[in-house]
Design a protein around this motif. Structure first.
Motif, PDB file in Angstrom:
ATOM      1  N   SER A 108     -15.618  69.606  22.024  1.00  0.00           N
ATOM      2  CA  SER A 108     -14.490  70.429  22.647  1.00  0.00           C
ATOM      3  C   SER A 108     -15.086  71.198  23.749  1.00  0.00           C
ATOM      4  O   SER A 108     -16.059  71.853  23.964  1.00  0.00           O
ATOM      5  N   PHE A 109     -14.260  71.258  24.915  1.00  0.00           N
ATOM      6  CA  PHE A 109     -14.487  72.306  26.099  1.00  0.00           C
ATOM      7  C   PHE A 109     -14.592  73.651  25.618  1.00  0.00           C
ATOM      8  O   PHE A 109     -15.443  74.466  26.335  1.00  0.00           O
ATOM      9  N   LYS A 110     -13.750  73.799  24.651  1.00  0.00           N
ATOM     10  CA  LYS A 110     -13.962  75.436  24.295  1.00  0.00           C
ATOM     11  C   LYS A 110     -15.099  75.859  23.603  1.00  0.00           C
ATOM     12  O   LYS A 110     -15.093  77.184  23.389  1.00  0.00           O
ATOM     13  N   GLN A 111     -16.109  75.018  23.313  1.00  0.00           N
ATOM     14  CA  GLN A 111     -17.337  75.524  22.480  1.00  0.00           C
ATOM     15  C   GLN A 111     -18.186  76.126  23.423  1.00  0.00           C
ATOM     16  O   GLN A 111     -18.901  75.323  24.162  1.00  0.00           O
ATOM     17  N   ARG A 112     -18.152  77.315  23.588  1.00  0.00           N
ATOM     18  CA  ARG A 112     -19.009  78.099  24.846  1.00  0.00           C
ATOM     19  C   ARG A 112     -19.263  79.592  24.219  1.00  0.00           C
ATOM     20  O   ARG A 112     -18.579  79.913  23.564  1.00  0.00           O
ATOM     21  N   GLY A 113     -20.251  80.113  24.989  1.00  0.00           N
ATOM     22  CA  GLY A 113     -20.724  81.403  24.408  1.00  0.00           C
ATOM     23  C   GLY A 113     -21.749  82.002  25.320  1.00  0.00           C
ATOM     24  O   GLY A 113     -22.439  81.306  25.734  1.00  0.00           O
ATOM     25  N   LEU A 114     -21.932  83.319  25.360  1.00  0.00           N
ATOM     26  CA  LEU A 114     -22.841  83.999  26.287  1.00  0.00           C
ATOM     27  C   LEU A 114     -23.628  85.067  25.539  1.00  0.00           C
ATOM     28  O   LEU A 114     -22.896  85.812  24.853  1.00  0.00           O
ATOM     29  N   ALA A 115     -24.666  85.135  25.769  1.00  0.00           N
ATOM     30  CA  ALA A 115     -25.888  86.181  25.492  1.00  0.00           C
ATOM     31  C   ALA A 115     -26.338  86.736  26.470  1.00  0.00           C
ATOM     32  O   ALA A 115     -26.936  86.005  27.296  1.00  0.00           O
ATOM     33  N   LEU A 116     -26.466  88.051  26.702  1.00  0.00           N
ATOM     34  CA  LEU A 116     -27.112  88.790  27.865  1.00  0.00           C
ATOM     35  C   LEU A 116     -27.794  89.741  27.506  1.00  0.00           C
ATOM     36  O   LEU A 116     -27.313  90.671  26.746  1.00  0.00           O
ATOM     37  N   ALA A 117     -29.044  90.075  27.846  1.00  0.00           N
ATOM     38  CA  ALA A 117     -29.753  91.352  27.810  1.00  0.00           C
ATOM     39  C   ALA A 117     -30.210  91.768  29.233  1.00  0.00           C
ATOM     40  O   ALA A 117     -30.600  91.152  30.013  1.00  0.00           O
ATOM     41  N   LEU A 118     -30.494  93.250  28.995  1.00  0.00           N
ATOM     42  CA  LEU A 118     -31.032  93.885  30.294  1.00  0.00           C
ATOM     43  C   LEU A 118     -32.532  93.788  30.116  1.00  0.00           C
ATOM     44  O   LEU A 118     -33.152  94.079  29.170  1.00  0.00           O
ATOM     45  N   ARG A 119     -33.274  93.900  31.253  1.00  0.00           N
ATOM     46  CA  ARG A 119     -34.872  93.783  31.309  1.00  0.00           C
ATOM     47  C   ARG A 119     -35.170  95.206  31.372  1.00  0.00           C
ATOM     48  O   ARG A 119     -34.490  96.091  32.155  1.00  0.00           O
ATOM     49  N   SER A 120     -36.080  95.813  30.488  1.00  0.00           N
ATOM     50  CA  SER A 120     -36.518  97.052  30.412  1.00  0.00           C
ATOM     51  C   SER A 120     -37.553  97.400  31.624  1.00  0.00           C
ATOM     52  O   SER A 120     -37.683  98.375  32.045  1.00  0.00           O
ATOM     53  N   VAL A 121     -38.246  96.205  31.879  1.00  0.00           N
ATOM     54  CA  VAL A 121     -39.226  96.268  33.209  1.00  0.00           C
ATOM     55  C   VAL A 121     -38.819  95.068  34.136  1.00  0.00           C
ATOM     56  O   VAL A 121     -38.468  93.793  33.503  1.00  0.00           O
ATOM     57  N   PRO A 122     -38.458  95.537  35.225  1.00  0.00           N
ATOM     58  CA  PRO A 122     -37.819  94.514  36.307  1.00  0.00           C
ATOM     59  C   PRO A 122     -38.573  93.218  36.395  1.00  0.00           C
ATOM     60  O   PRO A 122     -37.922  92.192  36.318  1.00  0.00           O
ATOM     61  N   GLY A 123     -39.685  93.140  36.261  1.00  0.00           N
ATOM     62  CA  GLY A 123     -40.593  91.678  36.567  1.00  0.00           C
ATOM     63  C   GLY A 123     -40.713  91.263  35.329  1.00  0.00           C
ATOM     64  O   GLY A 123     -41.500  90.078  35.237  1.00  0.00           O
ATOM     65  N   THR A 124     -40.247  91.668  34.166  1.00  0.00           N
ATOM     66  CA  THR A 124     -40.622  91.061  32.833  1.00  0.00           C
ATOM     67  C   THR A 124     -39.396  90.630  32.146  1.00  0.00           C
ATOM     68  O   THR A 124     -38.545  91.279  31.937  1.00  0.00           O
ATOM     69  N   PRO A 125     -39.396  89.126  32.147  1.00  0.00           N
ATOM     70  CA  PRO A 125     -38.116  88.588  31.582  1.00  0.00           C
ATOM     71  C   PRO A 125     -37.836  89.000  30.224  1.00  0.00           C
ATOM     72  O   PRO A 125     -38.819  89.430  29.428  1.00  0.00           O
ATOM     73  N   VAL A 126     -36.516  88.940  29.571  1.00  0.00           N
ATOM     74  CA  VAL A 126     -36.245  89.045  28.237  1.00  0.00           C
ATOM     75  C   VAL A 126     -35.499  87.564  27.745  1.00  0.00           C
ATOM     76  O   VAL A 126     -34.965  87.095  28.451  1.00  0.00           O
ATOM     77  N   VAL A 127     -35.645  87.564  26.497  1.00  0.00           N
ATOM     78  CA  VAL A 127     -34.967  86.394  25.829  1.00  0.00           C
ATOM     79  C   VAL A 127     -33.725  86.990  25.227  1.00  0.00           C
ATOM     80  O   VAL A 127     -33.815  87.552  24.010  1.00  0.00           O
ATOM     81  N   PRO A 128     -32.462  86.861  25.766  1.00  0.00           N
ATOM     82  CA  PRO A 128     -31.426  87.196  24.933  1.00  0.00           C
ATOM     83  C   PRO A 128     -30.948  86.554  23.469  1.00  0.00           C
ATOM     84  O   PRO A 128     -31.383  85.354  23.334  1.00  0.00           O
ATOM     85  N   SER A 129     -30.731  87.290  22.692  1.00  0.00           N
ATOM     86  CA  SER A 129     -30.588  86.964  21.261  1.00  0.00           C
ATOM     87  C   SER A 129     -29.083  86.857  20.804  1.00  0.00           C
ATOM     88  O   SER A 129     -28.379  87.625  21.141  1.00  0.00           O
ATOM     89  N   PRO A 130     -28.572  85.586  20.308  1.00  0.00           N
ATOM     90  CA  PRO A 130     -27.303  85.432  20.089  1.00  0.00           C
ATOM     91  C   PRO A 130     -26.959  86.367  18.935  1.00  0.00           C
ATOM     92  O   PRO A 130     -25.693  86.497  18.874  1.00  0.00           O
ATOM     93  N   SER A 131     -27.857  86.818  18.002  1.00  0.00           N
ATOM     94  CA  SER A 131     -27.321  87.888  17.104  1.00  0.00           C
ATOM     95  C   SER A 131     -27.282  89.410  17.538  1.00  0.00           C
ATOM     96  O   SER A 131     -26.628  90.026  16.901  1.00  0.00           O
ATOM     97  N   THR A 132     -27.874  89.736  18.658  1.00  0.00           N
ATOM     98  CA  THR A 132     -27.789  90.952  19.015  1.00  0.00           C
ATOM     99  C   THR A 132     -27.397  91.146  20.325  1.00  0.00           C
ATOM    100  O   THR A 132     -27.045  92.419  20.791  1.00  0.00           O
ATOM    101  N   ASN A 133     -27.331  90.342  21.038  1.00  0.00           N
ATOM    102  CA  ASN A 133     -26.872  90.398  22.741  1.00  0.00           C
ATOM    103  C   ASN A 133     -25.655  89.527  23.003  1.00  0.00           C
ATOM    104  O   ASN A 133     -25.349  89.164  24.144  1.00  0.00           O
ATOM    105  N   GLY A 134     -24.714  89.383  22.041  1.00  0.00           N
ATOM    106  CA  GLY A 134     -23.671  88.529  22.420  1.00  0.00           C
ATOM    107  C   GLY A 134     -22.706  89.073  23.265  1.00  0.00           C
ATOM    108  O   GLY A 134     -22.408  90.213  22.959  1.00  0.00           O
ATOM    109  N   ILE A 135     -21.988  88.710  23.931  1.00  0.00           N
ATOM    110  CA  ILE A 135     -21.064  89.043  25.021  1.00  0.00           C
ATOM    111  C   ILE A 135     -19.864  88.434  24.795  1.00  0.00           C
ATOM    112  O   ILE A 135     -19.561  87.150  24.766  1.00  0.00           O
ATOM    113  N   LEU A 136     -18.626  89.020  24.546  1.00  0.00           N
ATOM    114  CA  LEU A 136     -17.148  88.675  24.340  1.00  0.00           C
ATOM    115  C   LEU A 136     -16.759  88.406  25.797  1.00  0.00           C
ATOM    116  O   LEU A 136     -16.294  89.313  26.549  1.00  0.00           O
TER     117      LEU A 136
END
Length: 325
Positions: free
Chosen positions: A8-36
């Motif tokens: 289904s095309f409607k099966q989609r979702g987004l997780a997004l997290a802010l970096r606390s240190v600009p040069g250090t990537p973070v891994v967005p978590s589906p359980s804590t960083n979900g975006i509606l």
């Protein structure tokens, strides 16, 4: 390999997290960083490096791929946090989308407000994961743009967002269970909204009958590459605003006179929900265009202009969440 099952095309979702240190990537978590996100979509872009060959026949020219970037787009809703201005539970759920778009959060515990004001440096950086039908797009070092940031009668406070950053490739990954906010924002109506226009400096706020106030942030987002370094930055911001109101007595508010005189004004539209929590969208600017328009069969004005900061900057627009006394 056999063709996989239809998805289904409607099966989609987004997780997004802010970096606390600009040069250090973070891994967005589906359980804590979900975006509606509503009506979400994604895409990839690149700069084309042409090889314009001289040859005795027609045909397409080969090219190389440079400056790769990816984006995620959709609609978000904006609504107050539980306790605006307090030490905790005072960050709006939409804040993680506003900060990478060039905002900063200013909290006032006494006034019980959390206000998002624009900034021109130190803009937050985000990492995002977008799952769609079994494909995973990871967007790194992202900055955002907002258009249609709007409170309108008969609708919820919402905005269109574009998340743009770097990507490597698209991989396969099943859509996980993403924990999303469960708040349903209030719909703007006559009994829970007010709109005020104030001429600067020192004018008396005038209550008008408005249909909507909207802002396009006007961010220029550029992906920059150097040796050993790549970054997605907001390089400019030229915000504009649009206001739709019923005709006013020209003795109270004459948009043509204000436009021709170059008068600065502020406009604030407040939406209140249960518990005296409110959302407010405000601008500081000048009028540029006035269109006499049909609003539900009534004579009205559609007024557009530029958001203009004061000499101190950062006050040309704002999103405020608060608790009214």
């Amino acid at each position: 390999m056999a063709q996989p099952s239809l998805v289904s095309f409607k099966q989609r979702g987004l997780a997004l997290a802010l970096r606390s240190v600009p040069g250090t990537p973070v891994v967005p978590s589906p359980s804590t960083n979900g975006i509606l996100l509503f009506n979400g979509r994604s895409g990839t872009e690149f700069d084309t490096v042409e090889r314009p060959l001289d040859r005795p026949f027609f045909g397409g020219q080969p090219f190389g791929v440079g400056a790769k970037r990816a984006f995620i787009e959709g609609e978000i809703e904006l609504y107050p946090p539980a306790t605006p201005g307090a030490a905790s539970t005072s960050d709006a759920a939409c804040g993680v989308m506003l900060l990478p778009a060039g905002f900063t959060a200013v909290k006032d515990a006494g006034a019980k407000t959390t206000r998002y004001n624009p900034v021109s440096s130190g803009i937050a950086i985000a990492d995002a994961k977008w799952w769609h039908g079994g494909d995973l797009l990871s967007v790194a070092g992202a900055r955002n743009n907002l258009t249609g940031l709007s409170i309108a009668i008969g609708d919820r406070f919402k905005a269109n967002v574009r998340v743009q950053g770097d990507y490597t490739t698209i991989t396969e990954d099943a859509l996980p269970n993403i924990t999303l906010p469960d708040t349903v924002p209030v719909v703007a109506r006559a009994d829970n909204t007010t709109t005020k226009i104030t001429a600067l400096p020192g004018g008396t706020p005038l209550v008008v009958w408005a249909k909507s106030l909207s802002v396009d942030l006007g961010n220029t987002i550029a992906s920059k590459e150097y040796t050993s370094h790549k970054e997605t930055r907001v390089t400019d911001r030229v915000p504009t605003w649009s206001l739709r109101i019923a005709k006013t007595a020209l003795g109270d508010f004459n948009p043509w006179t204000m436009r021709d005189a170059g008068t600065l004004l502020t406009v604030a539209l407040r939406l209140t929900q249960a518990g005296n929590l409110y959302s407010e969208l405000g601008i500081r600017g000048q009028i540029e265009n006035i269109t006499q328009t049909d609003i539900d069969g009534d004579y009205g004005y559609e007024i557009t202009g530029r958001c203009i900061p004061s000499s101190t900057g950062g006050d040309e627009l704002y999103v405020e969440f608060g608790e009214a006394a």
